[in-house]
Design an enzyme around this catalytic site. Structure first.
Site, PDB file in Angstrom:
ATOM      1  N   ASP A 102      -3.910  -5.030  -4.262  1.00 25.96           N
ATOM      2  CA  ASP A 102      -5.018  -4.564  -3.427  1.00 25.96           C
ATOM      3  C   ASP A 102      -6.199  -5.505  -3.608  1.00 25.96           C
ATOM      4  OD1 ASP A 102      -5.532  -1.484  -2.128  1.00 25.96           O
ATOM      5  OD2 ASP A 102      -7.284  -2.769  -2.372  1.00 25.96           O
ATOM      6  N   ASP A 126      -7.058 -11.038  -1.837  1.00 25.19           N
ATOM      7  CA  ASP A 126      -6.863 -11.000  -0.390  1.00 25.19           C
ATOM      8  C   ASP A 126      -5.447 -11.456  -0.068  1.00 25.19           C
ATOM      9  OD1 ASP A 126      -6.823 -11.381   2.350  1.00 25.19           O
ATOM     10  OD2 ASP A 126      -8.721 -12.470   2.428  1.00 25.19           O
ATOM     11  N   ASN A 160       1.866  -2.124   3.072  1.00 27.44           N
ATOM     12  CA  ASN A 160       1.046  -0.991   3.505  1.00 27.44           C
ATOM     13  C   ASN A 160      -0.402  -1.362   3.790  1.00 27.44           C
ATOM     14  OD1 ASN A 160       0.182   2.008   3.558  1.00 27.44           O
ATOM     15  ND2 ASN A 160      -1.005   1.149   1.846  1.00 27.44           N
ATOM     16  N   TYR A 202      -6.470  -3.733  16.648  1.00 27.98           N
ATOM     17  CA  TYR A 202      -5.598  -2.932  15.801  1.00 27.98           C
ATOM     18  C   TYR A 202      -4.287  -2.621  16.520  1.00 27.98           C
ATOM     19  CZ  TYR A 202      -4.190   0.814  12.581  1.00 27.98           C
ATOM     20  OH  TYR A 202      -3.511   1.595  11.675  1.00 27.98           O
ATOM     21  N   LYS A 258      -0.531  -3.767  15.210  1.00 27.64           N
ATOM     22  CA  LYS A 258       0.517  -2.814  14.858  1.00 27.64           C
ATOM     23  C   LYS A 258       1.736  -2.939  15.774  1.00 27.64           C
ATOM     24  CE  LYS A 258      -1.403  -1.057  11.242  1.00 27.64           C
ATOM     25  NZ  LYS A 258      -0.811  -1.247   9.895  1.00 27.64           N
TER      26      LYS A 258
END
Length: 279
Positions: free
Chosen positions: A39, A65, A92, A158, A162
């Site tokens: 993360d 990153d 994720n 976004y 996706k």
């Protein structure tokens, strides 16, 4: 959970400092897996590791990153050295956009969202694949989104990122199925996480304006003309027929797809949305 086949497996979970990623990391650890927590948020990643270790599990963390190749290389090298190989990758980590319509999406927003949501998992998957191929097996699970199934769940950047994830999942499933590697994704509906706040942490005014548009009067936000995207999407989001889910519910689906219970599932996009995608 002895039937999952996840005992002793080496697992990387990205975006595991909070939300769905943390819930998934904890659930893998409960199943007996060794978990690398990745993360950007170092403190949050270390807290996830501490939670796993306090429960008797095995974990380590790498902060950085994931759209930076050097960080990707560190994640993979650390996992291989610590755990002896790589069995499962959970892509994720992600951010949302400001629900901007395309004409209102500037270069910075587009590049940031696509870089983190699509380029970063591409880089990490590419780095992990040689290790899975060498072992003759592997399971990769992505976090897609309702926005990867429709055009009415988020802004242009976004939604495009996706949809890109959905295509990547299906291509990986075809390309590597004969080498024993399965690739699937969950497509969460509304989930109680802090992704929106984190994505706009550097612009609280925009976050407040967006929240006002989604919850306020049509066409207005703080007395000013509302951005086009949120105004259009508000009604779609308000009429979402599904109930919001918890990170733990999303994590359960991720762990299932990575487990031996899903051994013949490959290239699937699994909505976890209480039926929103069926409407």
């Amino acid at each position: 959970m002895s039937s999952t086949g996840l005992e002793g497996r080496s697992v990387i979970v990205t975006g595991a400092a909070a939300g769905i990623g943390r819930a998934a990391a904890l659930r893998f650890a409960e199943a007996g897996s060794k978990v690398l927590v990745a993360d950007l948020n170092k403190e949050g990643a270390e807290q996830t590791v501490q939670a796993i270790e306090s429960a008797g599990g095995v974990a380590c963390a790498v902060a950085g990153d994931l759209s930076d190749q050097r960080v990707v290389d560190e994640v993979v090298t650390t996992a291989v050295k610590a755990f002896g190989g790589l069995d499962v990758l959970v892509n994720n980590a992600g951010i949302t956009d400001s629900m901007s319509a395309l004409a209102d999406t500037d270069d910075a927003e587009w590049e940031r969202v696509v870089r983190i949501n699509l380029t970063a998992p591409f880089l990490l998957t590419r780095a992990v694949l040689p290790h899975m191929l060498a072992g003759g097996h592997g399971a990769i699970v992505f976090t897609a989104s309702e926005a990867g199934l429709r055009g009415s769940a988020a802004g242009a950047a976004y939604t495009a990122s996706k949809h890109g994830i959905v295509g990547l999942v299906k291509n990986l499933a075809v390309m590597y199925r004969k080498q024993g590697i399965r690739t699937n994704a969950i497509a969460p509906g509304g989930t109680r996480t802090n992704i929106l706040a984190n994505s706009m942490a550097d612009d609280p005014a925009k976050l407040a304006s967006l929240a006002n548009v989604l919850g306020g009067a049509p066409g207005q936000a703080g007395g000013e003309e509302a951005p086009h995207g949120p105004t259009v999407l508000r009604d779609y989001i308000r009429t979402n027929p599904g109930k919001g889910s918890s990170p733990e519910e999303q994590a359960a689906a991720i762990v299932f797809l990575a487990s031996d219970a899903a051994s013949n599932i490959n290239g699937a996009i699994l909505p976890v949305d209480d039926g929103w995608s069926a409407v």
